[in-house]
Design an enzyme around this catalytic site. Structure first.
Site, PDB file in Angstrom:
ATOM      1  N   PHE A  74       0.826  -1.223   0.000  1.00  0.00           N
ATOM      2  CA  PHE A  74       0.000   0.000   0.000  1.00  0.00           C
ATOM      3  C   PHE A  74       0.856   1.267   0.000  1.00  0.00           C
ATOM      4  O   PHE A  74       0.368   2.332  -0.353  1.00  0.00           O
ATOM      5  CB  PHE A  74      -0.961  -0.004   1.195  1.00  0.00           C
ATOM      6  CG  PHE A  74      -0.415   0.654   2.433  1.00  0.00           C
ATOM      7  CD1 PHE A  74       0.462  -0.007   3.263  1.00  0.00           C
ATOM      8  CD2 PHE A  74      -0.777   1.955   2.750  1.00  0.00           C
ATOM      9  CE1 PHE A  74       0.982   0.616   4.391  1.00  0.00           C
ATOM     10  CE2 PHE A  74      -0.264   2.582   3.878  1.00  0.00           C
ATOM     11  CZ  PHE A  74       0.623   1.916   4.700  1.00  0.00           C
ATOM     12  N   LYS A  75       2.131   1.138   0.373  1.00  0.00           N
ATOM     13  CA  LYS A  75       2.975   2.331   0.415  1.00  0.00           C
ATOM     14  C   LYS A  75       3.104   2.986  -0.963  1.00  0.00           C
ATOM     15  O   LYS A  75       3.418   4.167  -1.060  1.00  0.00           O
ATOM     16  CB  LYS A  75       4.341   2.001   1.003  1.00  0.00           C
ATOM     17  CG  LYS A  75       4.253   1.736   2.510  1.00  0.00           C
ATOM     18  CD  LYS A  75       5.595   1.561   3.163  1.00  0.00           C
ATOM     19  CE  LYS A  75       5.465   1.495   4.685  1.00  0.00           C
ATOM     20  NZ  LYS A  75       4.757   0.269   5.136  1.00  0.00           N
ATOM     21  N   ASP A  76       2.845   2.244  -2.029  1.00  0.00           N
ATOM     22  CA  ASP A  76       2.863   2.833  -3.374  1.00  0.00           C
ATOM     23  C   ASP A  76       1.844   3.959  -3.528  1.00  0.00           C
ATOM     24  O   ASP A  76       2.075   4.902  -4.283  1.00  0.00           O
ATOM     25  CB  ASP A  76       2.567   1.761  -4.437  1.00  0.00           C
ATOM     26  CG  ASP A  76       3.711   0.755  -4.583  1.00  0.00           C
ATOM     27  OD1 ASP A  76       4.882   1.155  -4.451  1.00  0.00           O
ATOM     28  OD2 ASP A  76       3.417  -0.430  -4.839  1.00  0.00           O
ATOM     29  N   LEU A 132       3.783   6.896  -2.010  1.00  0.00           N
ATOM     30  CA  LEU A 132       5.119   7.228  -2.516  1.00  0.00           C
ATOM     31  C   LEU A 132       5.150   7.473  -4.016  1.00  0.00           C
ATOM     32  O   LEU A 132       5.981   8.237  -4.493  1.00  0.00           O
ATOM     33  CB  LEU A 132       6.115   6.166  -2.074  1.00  0.00           C
ATOM     34  CG  LEU A 132       6.475   6.362  -0.589  1.00  0.00           C
ATOM     35  CD1 LEU A 132       7.099   5.112   0.002  1.00  0.00           C
ATOM     36  CD2 LEU A 132       7.391   7.558  -0.387  1.00  0.00           C
TER      37      LEU A 132
END
Ligand SMILES: *Cc1c(COP(=O)(O)O)cnc(C)c1O
Length: 466
Positions: A111-113, A116
């Protein structure tokens, strides 16, 4: 829109400055001075919008005055163009009135995409406008580094240096970082552990004189406001998909640094009807102890099967405390000093009662996490990664009403954590998605360096490309 520090003693910043800043000079975190408000009618009118158009609606008031709408739309479109699902964040039904929000279709399968990819494009836009170039430096034990690298691979104004402990990150995670071949991407494998890497980053931010002619370091860890902001969108998205805002919904979130679930809290503050926000933790359970028993005492880190949640003190929790303590910066300054020193481990009872109206929590150890992965696969053929398993089980355990949809956030693809998934009984290495199937054949590039700050800094100074 201005941004103020949770500790009350730093000057307010504009949106652009807040994106380029990490911690506030007084040690606090930046939050918007006022939270944008959306009416029921506003939110209703967004039903059926594609993800990117909804993102534009939700993010616009935060950047008001800083970025024209057409440019913001361009940044958003670029950020989500590499996602491998047409819906960007699809929902899968997992039970009666219970849903899994799949947040792992971005380039690095976590989910960090969401944050970021957006941050990379946003930074490049701001730097272009200012004619400025910067250096991103970060330390990673896994997900953050690869997501940051993917987010910056096409940035014209950024060199990114990511330190990882040599030989101590998983093969999938290392290869997701070291097979990205852009010239501005620099992986340094430090012959030390994660803390050594982290300490080098801290020291470098403290004294940036090793960088050439006025280059500054920029942080992309989860205290960066733009990351939180981008994550608010999928709470609106998911609620609209299951009948909100005409009915309230609940969310369950596997939690580490408290950035993801804090975005849900903000969505609620902006007018989205949210009944419950459920915090799922692994054995590193400070948030669970705090919410359930008013015990915020620190304990040593335990390594778990959900490494991205192995966190002792959740930095973004301070942003919630600021709200619960009536936005009193002086009170937060005192509270954080005592919590960090260990002289206080309880919250003010009124503040805690306020938090409990919306937050509940549940803790899973590794054995229960494996059981959930195995049960879910047996009963539904659905393969969870260990982090997402914690979210799902926490949602089930804490749910107050079966009439309210429970949306459980799936934060990583199971193929990122093959060892845990096989330990749960899955018979083979879970397959990487098609576009990444050749990850293990791709060429790798990284620089191995001794555990020595001056050598790392010299390498960085000599390898700036943009
Ligand atoms: C980072 C991460 C989390 C924790 O998110 P926070 O915003 O730090 O609470 C959970 N799951 C995965 C897979 C992650 O990478």
């Amino acid at each position: 829109m201005k941004y103020i520090s949770t500790r009350g003693q730093a000057p307010a910043l504009s949106f652009e400055d807040v994106v380029l800043t990490g911690l506030a000079p007084d040690g606090g975190l930046f939050v918007p001075q006022t939270l944008p408000q959306f009416s029921r009618e506003d939110i209703t009118s967004w039903a059926g919008l594609p993800y990117n158009e909804l993102a534009l609606k939700v993010i616009s008031p935060f950047v008001a005055g800083a970025i024209p709408a057409a440019d913001l739309k361009g940044i958003i479109d670029a950020s989500y163009s590499d996602f491998r699902h047409r819906a960007i964040a699809p929902l899968v039904q997992s039970g009666h009135n219970e849903w899994i929000l799949e947040l792992f279709h971005g380039p690095t399968l976590a989910f960090k995409d969401f944050a970021l990819q957006f941050l990379g494009h946003l930074l490049d836009y701001i730097l272009d406008k200012r004619g400025q170039k910067v250096v991103i430096m970060g330390a990673t034990s896994g997900d953050t580094g690869s997501a940051a690298i993917e987010g910056c691979r096409r940035c014209k104004n950024i060199d990114i240096f990511i330190l990882h402990p040599h030989g101590r990150v998983s093969d999938v995670q290392r290869r997701q970082m070291t097979t990205v071949m852009s010239d501005n991407i620099h992986n340094i494998a430090v012959e030390g552990n994660f803390d050594d890497c982290q300490n080098m980053v801290k020291a470098s931010f403290g004294d940036q004189s090793f960088l050439p002619d006025g280059r500054q370091l920029v942080a992309v860890n989860s205290i960066n406001w733009a990351r939180i902001m981008a994550q608010i969108v999928y709470y609106f998205w998911a609620a609209l998909s299951v009948g909100g805002p005409h009915r309230a919904v609940s969310f369950a979130v596997p939690t580490g640094n408290f950035g993801d679930i804090f975005a849900g809290y903000l969505a609620r503050g902006m007018g989205l009807p949210v009944e419950q926000l459920v915090i799922g933790t692994n054995a590193n359970d400070i948030l669970h102890r705090c919410i359930s028993a008013n015990d915020h005492s620190k304990k040593p880190i335990e390594h778990s099967l959900s490494p991205s949640m192995d966190i002792m003190a959740s930095s973004n929790f301070e942003r919630l405390l600021f709200d619960l303590y009536g936005k009193n910066g002086a009170a937060i300054d005192t509270l954080m000093a005592s919590l960090n020193a260990g002289s206080v481990s309880q919250l003010d009872p009124t503040a805690l009662a306020q938090a409990r109206k919306v937050f509940s929590s549940y803790r899973l150890d590794d054995a229960e996490t494996l059981q959930v992965i195995s049960d879910e696969y047996e009963s539904s053929d659905y393969l969870l990664d260990p982090h997402s398993a914690i979210g799902l089980q926490a949602g089930r355990q804490c749910r107050r009403s079966s009439a309210t949809p429970m949306i459980c956030l799936a934060t990583a693809h199971p193929a990122k954590f093959p060892a845990a998934v096989m330990q749960a009984g899955y018979p083979e290495n879970p397959a990487l998605p098609h576009h990444m199937a050749d990850l293990f054949e791709r060429e790798e590039r990284y620089h191995v360096e001794t555990n020595d700050l001056s050598k790392v800094q010299a390498y960085m100074a000599a390898n700036i490309t943009v």
